[in-house]
Design a protein around this motif. Structure first.
Motif, PDB file in Angstrom:
ATOM      1  N   GLU A 110       0.830  -1.212   0.000  1.00 40.58           N
ATOM      2  CA  GLU A 110       0.000   0.000   0.000  1.00 40.58           C
ATOM      3  C   GLU A 110       0.862   1.259   0.000  1.00 40.58           C
ATOM      4  OE1 GLU A 110      -2.867   0.076   3.076  1.00 40.58           O
ATOM      5  OE2 GLU A 110      -3.816  -1.824   2.517  1.00 40.58           O
ATOM      6  N   GLU A 111       1.952   1.210   0.732  1.00 45.36           N
ATOM      7  CA  GLU A 111       2.827   2.383   0.824  1.00 45.36           C
ATOM      8  C   GLU A 111       3.494   2.670  -0.518  1.00 45.36           C
ATOM      9  OE1 GLU A 111       6.757   3.958   3.334  1.00 45.36           O
ATOM     10  OE2 GLU A 111       5.789   2.036   3.847  1.00 45.36           O
ATOM     11  N   ASP A 112       4.001   1.610  -1.165  1.00 46.32           N
ATOM     12  CA  ASP A 112       4.657   1.808  -2.462  1.00 46.32           C
ATOM     13  C   ASP A 112       3.657   2.273  -3.516  1.00 46.32           C
ATOM     14  OD1 ASP A 112       7.160   1.139  -1.555  1.00 46.32           O
ATOM     15  OD2 ASP A 112       6.999  -0.987  -2.112  1.00 46.32           O
ATOM     16  N   GLU A 113       2.465   1.704  -3.511  1.00 48.88           N
ATOM     17  CA  GLU A 113       1.455   2.119  -4.488  1.00 48.88           C
ATOM     18  C   GLU A 113       1.102   3.596  -4.302  1.00 48.88           C
ATOM     19  OE1 GLU A 113      -3.199   1.317  -4.968  1.00 48.88           O
ATOM     20  OE2 GLU A 113      -1.981  -0.487  -5.371  1.00 48.88           O
ATOM     21  N   LYS A 114       0.990   4.016  -3.064  1.00 48.98           N
ATOM     22  CA  LYS A 114       0.669   5.419  -2.791  1.00 48.98           C
ATOM     23  C   LYS A 114       1.783   6.340  -3.276  1.00 48.98           C
ATOM     24  CE  LYS A 114      -0.567   8.547   1.013  1.00 48.98           C
ATOM     25  NZ  LYS A 114      -0.800   8.660   2.480  1.00 48.98           N
ATOM     26  N   THR A 115       3.038   5.928  -3.036  1.00 48.05           N
ATOM     27  CA  THR A 115       4.171   6.747  -3.474  1.00 48.05           C
ATOM     28  C   THR A 115       4.198   6.879  -4.989  1.00 48.05           C
ATOM     29  OG1 THR A 115       5.489   6.062  -1.560  1.00 48.05           O
ATOM     30  CG2 THR A 115       6.682   6.933  -3.460  1.00 48.05           C
ATOM     31  N   LEU A 116       4.009   5.771  -5.687  1.00 49.55           N
ATOM     32  CA  LEU A 116       4.007   5.798  -7.152  1.00 49.55           C
ATOM     33  C   LEU A 116       2.854   6.650  -7.675  1.00 49.55           C
ATOM     34  CD1 LEU A 116       4.779   2.036  -7.896  1.00 49.55           C
ATOM     35  CD2 LEU A 116       6.362   3.962  -8.069  1.00 49.55           C
ATOM     36  N   ALA A 117       1.695   6.516  -7.072  1.00 50.16           N
ATOM     37  CA  ALA A 117       0.531   7.283  -7.527  1.00 50.16           C
ATOM     38  C   ALA A 117       0.738   8.781  -7.368  1.00 50.16           C
ATOM     39  CB  ALA A 117      -0.715   6.830  -6.761  1.00 50.16           C
ATOM     40  N   GLN A 118       1.486   9.183  -6.384  1.00 55.48           N
ATOM     41  CA  GLN A 118       1.686  10.618  -6.109  1.00 55.48           C
ATOM     42  C   GLN A 118       2.844  11.217  -6.898  1.00 55.48           C
ATOM     43  OE1 GLN A 118       2.222  10.732  -1.856  1.00 55.48           O
ATOM     44  NE2 GLN A 118       0.018  10.751  -1.421  1.00 55.48           N
ATOM     45  N   GLU A 119       3.850  10.392  -7.264  1.00 55.71           N
ATOM     46  CA  GLU A 119       5.077  10.968  -7.810  1.00 55.71           C
ATOM     47  C   GLU A 119       5.332  10.691  -9.290  1.00 55.71           C
ATOM     48  OE1 GLU A 119       8.564  10.279  -5.505  1.00 55.71           O
ATOM     49  OE2 GLU A 119       7.505  10.299  -3.581  1.00 55.71           O
ATOM     50  N   VAL A 120       4.897   9.560  -9.813  1.00 57.12           N
ATOM     51  CA  VAL A 120       5.303   9.145 -11.158  1.00 57.12           C
ATOM     52  C   VAL A 120       4.662  10.016 -12.234  1.00 57.12           C
ATOM     53  CG1 VAL A 120       5.170   7.278 -12.858  1.00 57.12           C
ATOM     54  CG2 VAL A 120       5.801   6.775 -10.482  1.00 57.12           C
ATOM     55  N   GLU A 121       5.495  10.402 -13.210  1.00 55.79           N
ATOM     56  CA  GLU A 121       5.030  11.216 -14.336  1.00 55.79           C
ATOM     57  C   GLU A 121       5.177  10.514 -15.684  1.00 55.79           C
ATOM     58  OE1 GLU A 121       6.449  15.575 -13.467  1.00 55.79           O
ATOM     59  OE2 GLU A 121       7.666  14.167 -12.299  1.00 55.79           O
ATOM     60  N   VAL A 122       6.087   9.530 -15.752  1.00 55.12           N
ATOM     61  CA  VAL A 122       6.307   8.797 -17.001  1.00 55.12           C
ATOM     62  C   VAL A 122       6.413   7.304 -16.673  1.00 55.12           C
ATOM     63  CG1 VAL A 122       7.800   8.464 -19.003  1.00 55.12           C
ATOM     64  CG2 VAL A 122       7.545  10.750 -18.008  1.00 55.12           C
ATOM     65  N   ILE A 123       5.710   6.478 -17.454  1.00 54.72           N
ATOM     66  CA  ILE A 123       5.782   5.018 -17.307  1.00 54.72           C
ATOM     67  C   ILE A 123       6.362   4.413 -18.586  1.00 54.72           C
ATOM     68  CG2 ILE A 123       4.489   2.872 -17.013  1.00 54.72           C
ATOM     69  CD1 ILE A 123       2.402   4.366 -15.473  1.00 54.72           C
ATOM     70  N   PHE A 124       7.315   3.502 -18.415  1.00 53.84           N
ATOM     71  CA  PHE A 124       7.791   2.665 -19.510  1.00 53.84           C
ATOM     72  C   PHE A 124       7.466   1.218 -19.142  1.00 53.84           C
ATOM     73  CE2 PHE A 124      10.644   6.379 -19.842  1.00 53.84           C
ATOM     74  CZ  PHE A 124      10.451   6.700 -21.178  1.00 53.84           C
ATOM     75  N   HIS A 125       6.514   0.631 -19.859  1.00 54.91           N
ATOM     76  CA  HIS A 125       6.128  -0.753 -19.587  1.00 54.91           C
ATOM     77  C   HIS A 125       6.849  -1.663 -20.578  1.00 54.91           C
ATOM     78  CE1 HIS A 125       4.081  -4.325 -18.567  1.00 54.91           C
ATOM     79  NE2 HIS A 125       3.186  -4.300 -19.540  1.00 54.91           N
TER      80      HIS A 125
END
Length: 564
Positions: free
Chosen positions: A123-138
């Motif tokens: 939950e903590e990591d998901e919250k951090t990613l949701a708040q900070e990430v601007e670009v995704i490379f899948h």
């Protein structure tokens, strides 16, 4: 074009463009794209794979990003921090370690797995990613062509769906770049940068994998994937539809379709490669004298691309997805990253280049002199493969064992055969992958951005690239030196191998002539010939010599055949 032997001399500098230099941090200030990435936070799946490592290195070296979150799962009793330390031990990162080691502090491993619900994030990591990430490379996917359908669906399709679901929660997201494959529609001989109809509704296939047992899925897989050749191309095609259905209108995204990805062309170091897949197996197999036959179809146009080309394209595509400086010709922004449309290479041309480069840039301690031939007959190829490859490999390992050396011939032979078998479908068919969007995106870039993120394959010199690839195989796969002194020693050893090869050929020719011309051979051949004549003759020869036996033959009708 300069003579081939002249182009081989010198360092790795680009002969295609004398003014080209591998981009450095000093040139970032002149690049609009690099500036756009300043202080951006990136999330990357598949960061420990072949393409993922090159992408990480390029982002650190050419884009002043703030953070790079790497989705990683513990593996082989190593936690994610140990895995990232192991990844950074690759020579790929040596220049960054020497010049800007502080850049590695931007890497942040995140424990997770694309095969788990919610990507296996806390939950903590998901919250951090949701708040900070601007670009995704899948980038994460299984590239095993023979993967069971359940595994392929979980990684390639559901993995994409889970990434998109996470992306929907990201409040700052500006771009998602999804890596597909140029062969996702390989049942079509000619494809464009557009979304083709799905072979099956993705949700239905996901349900099938949930309902049926493994043995049932295995039995129906050939019918499911047909006319595509394997679960990889099938599920990658459906993953595109999952992305479009779930993300369109909600998430800014682009799709990159690379063809067969091979060793580096220009950066981070020419020829860099870390696996035996694709054409690396061909180079190593031919260079070691293990691969002595190649099954081809004449005139086939191959399509493989150096790894730095799709990596640069991905970085530019993310920027363009956010800024919309260039508008693609279709509603779904798809970029086909291939070489065959702009810079075609035939199978005969590749065969000549491979045979040439393994002799001019020889490998150390080859099992035998690199020689062989391309065949258009599958049966002859298979016979030659076992006589000239498999059997000698076992013999070589037998002598290695006697001499107390490591037995590597059989292992290398089968690794090479596995790599080639995986490529066979793609080497025996001709495709045309149109890439107008890629060319248009390239034309829209400034000179500084072209210098920093070069992905124009129109500049590619195949002869020089194959030479660089061979050097990369020596240096990074075989751990051999590429210095002038080492190459000179390898050439001397190669000359010795050539003499042994010619002596053996002469001996075999003499033995064949002796066997054919000996009295025993003549008698045997005569007997065989007579027996064959008897088999193909309607009446025994001895009866034909006895004129009295003619009376036993059936009488002809009084009238001719025509009248009857």
């Amino acid at each position: 074009m300069e003579p081939r032997d002249k182009r081989r001399t010198g360092d790795y500098g680009s002969m295609e463009d004398p003014n080209y230099q591998v981009p450095t941090m000093e040139s970032i200030d002149n690049s609009e794209i690099s500036e756009w990435y300043r202080d951006k936070t990136v999330f990357l799946t598949g960061g420990t794979g072949f393409m993922g490592k090159v992408l990480v290195e390029k982002l650190l070296r050419s884009c002043p990003v703030k953070k790079i979150f790497l989705l990683m799962r513990p593996k082989a009793n190593n936690d994610i921090n140990q895995r990232i330390d192991d990844m950074l031990n690759y020579k790929l990162f040596d220049k960054l370690k020497a010049n800007r080691p502080e850049f590695f502090q931007k890497l942040h491993p995140v424990r997770g797995d694309i095969t788990h619900e919610g990507l296996g994030l806390s939950e903590e990591d998901e919250k951090t990613l949701a708040q900070e990430v601007e670009v995704i490379f899948h980038v994460a996917a299984t590239i095993n062509f023979q993967e069971p359908i359940r595994v392929a669906v979980s990684m390639n399709m559901l993995g994409t769906k889970r990434v998109v679901n996470l992306a929907k929660k990201m409040t700052k997201l500006k771009a998602l770049v999804h890596v597909s494959t140029a062969y996702c529609n390989c049942h079509l001989q000619e494809t464009y940068e557009e979304l083709y109809p799905a072979p099956i509704e993705p949700g239905r296939l996901i349900q099938l994998t949930e309902w049926f047992e493994d043995d049932v899925l295995e039995n129906i897989t050939p019918q499911l994937v047909s006319p595509r050749p394997n679960t990889y191309t099938f599920t990658k095609a459906l993953a595109e539809h999952i992305l479009v259905n779930d993300a369109e209108g909600r998430i800014p995204f682009s799709i990159i379709r690379p063809s067969i990805v091979c060793g580096a062309w220009r950066e981070p170091e020419p020829g860099w490669v870390d696996n035996m897949y694709a054409f690396t197996g061909l180079l190593v197999g031919m260079g070691k004298g293990v691969l002595r036959t190649l099954y081809i179809k004449q005139g086939i146009k191959l399509d493989f691309v150096p790894v730095d080309v799709p990596i640069n394209l991905m970085i530019v595509a993310a920027y363009n997805t956010a800024t919309k400086k260039f508008a693609t010709s279709t509603n779904v922004p798809i970029y086909c990253c291939s070489t065959g449309y702009q810079q075609p290479l035939t199978i005969e041309g590749l065969n000549d280049l491979l045979k040439d480069t393994v002799r001019v840039i020889p490998q150390e301690h080859p099992i035998w002199f690199p020689d062989g031939s391309a065949k258009t007959n599958k049966t002859l190829h298979t016979i030659h493969l076992y006589i000239a490859n498999v059997l000698p490999a076992y013999i070589a390992d037998f002598f290695y064992k006697i001499l107390g050396k490591k037995q590597i011939a059989v292992k290398m032979c089968y690794r090479m055969m596995k790599a080639i078998n995986a490529l066979e479908y793609f080497m025996l068919r001709d495709w045309t992958f149109h890439n107008e969007n890629v060319q248009g995106l390239w034309a829209s870039l400034s000179p500084a951005d072209r210098q920093m993120f070069h992905f124009n394959v129109g500049d590619l010199d195949w002869a020089q690239y194959i030479d660089r690839y061979q050097r990369g195989c020596k240096k990074f796969i075989l751990k051999e030196s590429t210095s002038d002194e080492a190459l000179e020693r390898a050439h001397k050893n190669m000359n010795k191998m050539l003499w042994l090869h010619r002596i053996l050929q002469f001996a075999l020719m003499y033995c064949a002539w002796y066997l054919v011309s000996s009295d025993i051979s003549v008698t045997c051949l005569s007997t065989l010939f007579n027996e064959l004549i008897k088999w193909f003759t309607l009446y025994p020869l001895e009866n034909m010599d006895d004129h009295s036996s003619m009376s036993s033959l059936p009488a002809l009708p009084e009238e001719g055949f025509i009248n009857s």
